[in-house]
Design a protein around this motif. Structure first.
Motif, PDB file in Angstrom:
ATOM      1  N   VAL A   1       0.766  -1.242   0.036  1.00 39.68           N
ATOM      2  CA  VAL A   1      -0.246   0.043   0.107  1.00 39.68           C
ATOM      3  C   VAL A   1       0.852   1.109   0.017  1.00 39.68           C
TER       4      VAL A   1
ATOM      5  N   SER B   1       2.921   1.934  -3.388  1.00 44.82           N
ATOM      6  CA  SER B   1       2.265   1.785  -4.892  1.00 44.82           C
ATOM      7  C   SER B   1       2.079   3.309  -5.214  1.00 44.82           C
TER       8      SER B   1
ATOM      9  N   VAL C   1      -3.132   0.521  -5.464  1.00 47.54           N
ATOM     10  CA  VAL C   1      -3.389   0.960  -4.074  1.00 47.54           C
ATOM     11  C   VAL C   1      -4.575   0.057  -3.755  1.00 47.54           C
TER      12      VAL C   1
ATOM     13  N   CYS D   1      -2.204   3.308   6.708  1.00 45.54           N
ATOM     14  CA  CYS D   1      -2.039   2.784   5.306  1.00 45.54           C
ATOM     15  C   CYS D   1      -3.164   3.439   4.609  1.00 45.54           C
TER      16      CYS D   1
ATOM     17  N   ALA E   1      -4.016   5.838   1.213  1.00 48.04           N
ATOM     18  CA  ALA E   1      -4.750   5.816   0.103  1.00 48.04           C
ATOM     19  C   ALA E   1      -5.636   6.889  -0.189  1.00 48.04           C
TER      20      ALA E   1
ATOM     21  N   ARG F   1      -3.636   9.974  -1.412  1.00 49.98           N
ATOM     22  CA  ARG F   1      -3.327   9.998  -2.975  1.00 49.98           C
ATOM     23  C   ARG F   1      -4.292  10.451  -3.738  1.00 49.98           C
TER      24      ARG F   1
END
Lengths: 211, 499
Positions: free
Chosen positions: B125, B128, B134, B259, B263, B266
């Motif tokens: 995770v 990437s 992800v 994590c 995500a 992002r």
């Protein structure tokens, strides 16, 4: 070619209504498997003008996993638990059918606000895939049996996958394969969990898990 | 190359444990592999330069490196604890503390194998740089952590496992739909449209279709938000955290949430580049306030102290969201807070594990006079509690203050007032529950039989030492922030449009 696509989309919508209105677990499993086949047909039909090997391979793998392997797994689990039908769901079957109608209307309403940039796609396609997603979510909420909830999850995945294959086809192969793999493993683990649940509790009603 | 080995080594080791079926061998693999993982992460820091053009699939940027390090450190410290824990619990029949039946634990090899898979997927995770990848990695973390929650094989943990698996999978499925929406938002740009890699998305960010992109962000927020545990989506957390073994709860709370938050960051980054940062920031703020509120309501009079920690996680995820939502220095504060929270919450869950083991209870009324029966754990429990409510010498205080400052700076005084009020309520509630646990005298007759039954028990080194490391780290962060950390916080804040 467009009329065939429209037909497939109509079948998809019908299959959702059947799923909402069926109490027999085996029939539910069969409907979800048929849905996966319909979706693959839609994916192929909507890309007939630019068919490539990648897409065909993807569709074959999808059909193999979602229409053959996973239903088989779920059938075994269902037989193992000894439950044949969902008798007293949270939302009754006639009410579920009406809710399905409402969800269909909602999907049409929502897709009214989102314009699909892909030409050559049936305009009923977006509402149909949204409807499949909503149906899956509805089943997860409205049913008690763990197996039926997994079926809801699979229907939802079917809807999302339909959307993805038909609109987001430019994504790299590896991502799509890993997504399929994830879903596959998820359903497998759910199957194992159901097995443990039926072993531990003598039933698979998720509302009575804490005895 | 380095990154690939970070992912592959734990995965291979996990596979080896599953195949070998040898409990003792697997037990030794755990600290060994996590130490190796940590060393490799240190190597990453040594060779790290912020890439001007990020690679398409796997690579490190500021955010990735920070979250990778947090994951690695948390996992390393927890793995030493887990080593001792597994050896002690083992496969013997154990009596359930609430209902008195007997149950077994899952085999050591399976448990360790899944832990190592979990490490591998969390690493994936963080490294990437492709939204599709992800997603795959986040879903894989759910799948690999599910067997961990079902370590104690009895019906309550099974129920918690089912809740976790179903709710998180459904949530994550929505995030997948969100990813597809991003692709649709980029159709018609260039020859083939955009890919889901951050590189391609940031190149064409200004041409993405705003309506689809907004819908995509909402879906991802719901999807990853389920995993993070933002308030209306947190329903799986209390049961899962109280039924899972404490070290698993520690990892879920300290590493996994971070994590999942990455995500979300992002996508937020893409939104910011596309000029829709205001939309995503306001959504972050709404979820942040709702999470803080829910946590404040449920922490007050919470009798199960592991559930109390779960709601405290909801609170802190709310704080992170608020920091990102306010923007500016808030992002800096938010990242700093993420580090502090991971360390502190891991410390607290592990300490809670010690307490549960010796008192056989999770109800705070049963636990009295910790300072007499478990003196070392008691001190750590107090330190952790003080740090989690944000008392001055600790890093959490500084990071919460930074977020508050950014709110005042942005002129959001109402928000700042609500934030302070809710933090105050949580401060009072946690203190009211923790201090009596530690200091009140054991009164054999009035409370319950469990309290009087406890005699001072031994606390092995593995159950205390990793906790001291974390306590020391949180304390040091309150006084001194190493320049490499502040640089990386700064870098993340810049990439998200703050500062």
């Amino acid at each position: 070619m467009n009329e065939w696509l429209d037909l497939a989309v109509a079948l998809l919508i019908l299959s959702n209504f059947m799923l909402v209105n069926t109490s027999r677990l085996m029939s539910c499993i069969r409907i979800v498997a048929i849905q996966a086949v319909i979706l693959s047909v839609i994916a192929l039909l909507s890309h007939l003008h630019a068919l490539d090997v990648r897409l065909v391979v993807l569709v074959i793998i999808t059909v193999a996993l979602k229409a053959l392997v996973l239903p088989q797994v779920l059938k075994r689990v269902t037989v193992g638990t000894g439950v044949e039908r969902e008798l007293s769901p949270f939302v009754g079957y006639s009410l579920s059918l009406m809710a399905g109608g409402g969800l269909l209307a909602l999907s049409f309403l929502m897709s009214h606000f989102l314009t699909v940039p892909e030409p050559g796609l049936s305009r009923f396609f977006l509402p149909a895939s949204l409807f499949t997603i909503f149906t899956g979510l509805f089943i997860i909420i409205a049913r008690k049996k763990a197996v039926t909830q997994v079926m809801g999850y699979m229907a939802m995945e079917n809807g999302i996958y339909a959307f993805g294959v038909s609109l987001a086809i430019h994504e790299p192969f590896i991502v799509e394969i890993s997504v399929l793999l994830d879903v596959f493993v998820a359903v497998l683990i759910m199957g194992v969990a159901i097995f443990h649940i039926s072993h531990e509790f003598d039933h698979i009603d998720t509302d009575q898990l804490s005895v | 190359m380095l990154l690939w080995s970070l992912i592959v080594i734990p995965a291979l080791a996990g596979l080896f444990c599953l195949l070998s079926r040898s409990g003792s061998l697997s037990r030794f693999m755990l600290p060994l592999v996590s130490a190796l993982h940590f060393i490799l992460v240190v190597c990453c820091w040594m060779t790290y330069t912020c890439p001007s053009v990020p690679p398409e699939w796997i690579g490190l940027d500021d955010a990735g490196l920070l979250f990778l390090s947090v994951t690695s450190v948390t996992f390393l410290l927890t793995s030493f604890y887990a080593f001792g824990y597994i050896r002690r619990e083992g496969r013997a029949q154990t009596m359930d503390m609430e209902e008195g039946f007997f149950f077994k634990n899952s085999p050591d090899a399976v448990f360790v194998g899944c832990l190592l898979f979990f490490l591998s997927t969390m690493t994936l995770v963080t490294v990437s740089l492709h939204l599709g990848l992800v997603w795959v990695a986040v879903e894989a973390t759910t799948l690999s952590s599910t067997p961990l929650i079902y370590y104690h094989r009895h019906h309550r943990s099974l129920e918690a496992t089912w809740k976790y698996l179903l709710i998180c999978s459904v949530g994550i499925a929505l995030a997948m739909l969100g990813n597809f929406f991003v692709v649709v938002a980029g159709t018609g740009i260039g020859e083939h449209g955009v890919h889901l890699s951050l590189l391609s998305l940031s190149e064409h960010a200004d041409k993405l279709n705003p309506a689809w992109l907004k819908a995509a962000f909402v879906l991802c927020l719901v999807g990853y938000g389920t995993k993070i545990g933002f308030s209306p989506l947190h329903t799986w957390m209390p049961a899962t955290y109280s039924e899972a073994p404490s070290m698993v709860a520690a990892l879920l709370s300290g590493a996994l949430k971070a994590c999942a938050f990455l995500a979300l960051l992002r996508i937020h980054q893409v939104m910011t580049l596309a000029g829709l940062g205001a939309t995503s920031r306001s959504l972050f703020m709404v979820l942040g306030v709702v999470s803080l509120f829910t946590a404040a309501v449920f922490i007050v009079r919470q009798t199960d102290f592991k559930k109390m920690l779960a709601f405290s996680s909801v609170e802190h995820m709310g704080i992170l969201a608020l920091g990102v939502g306010v923007g500016g220095t808030g992002i800096f504060g938010s990242m700093f807070h993420m580090v502090n929270h991971s360390l502190t919450k891991t410390l607290l869950f592990l300490a809670a594990g010690n307490i549960v083991h010796s008192y056989r209870s999770r109800t705070d009324l049963d636990i009295r006079g910790l300072i007499y029966s478990l003196p070392k754990t008691a001190v750590l429990w107090i330190i952790g509690a003080l740090a989690i409510v944000g008392v001055p010498p600790f890093g959490t205080f500084l990071s919460e203050l930074t977020i508050l400052k950014s709110m005042v700076h942005a002129g959001r005084f109402g928000l700042a007032a609500v934030y302070l009020f809710l933090l105050g309520v949580i401060f009072a509630a946690i203190s009211a529950s923790v201090f009596p646990m530690v200091f009140s005298k054991r009164t054999g007759d009035s409370c319950s039989a469990a309290a009087s039954a406890v005699t001072p028990s031994e606390e092995p080194l593995w159950s205390v030492l990793p906790l001291w490391v974390m306590a020391a780290a949180v304390l040091v962060l309150g006084f001194y922030m190493p320049p490499f950390l502040s640089d990386i916080f700064h870098g993340i804040a810049v990439s998200l449009g703050g500062l």
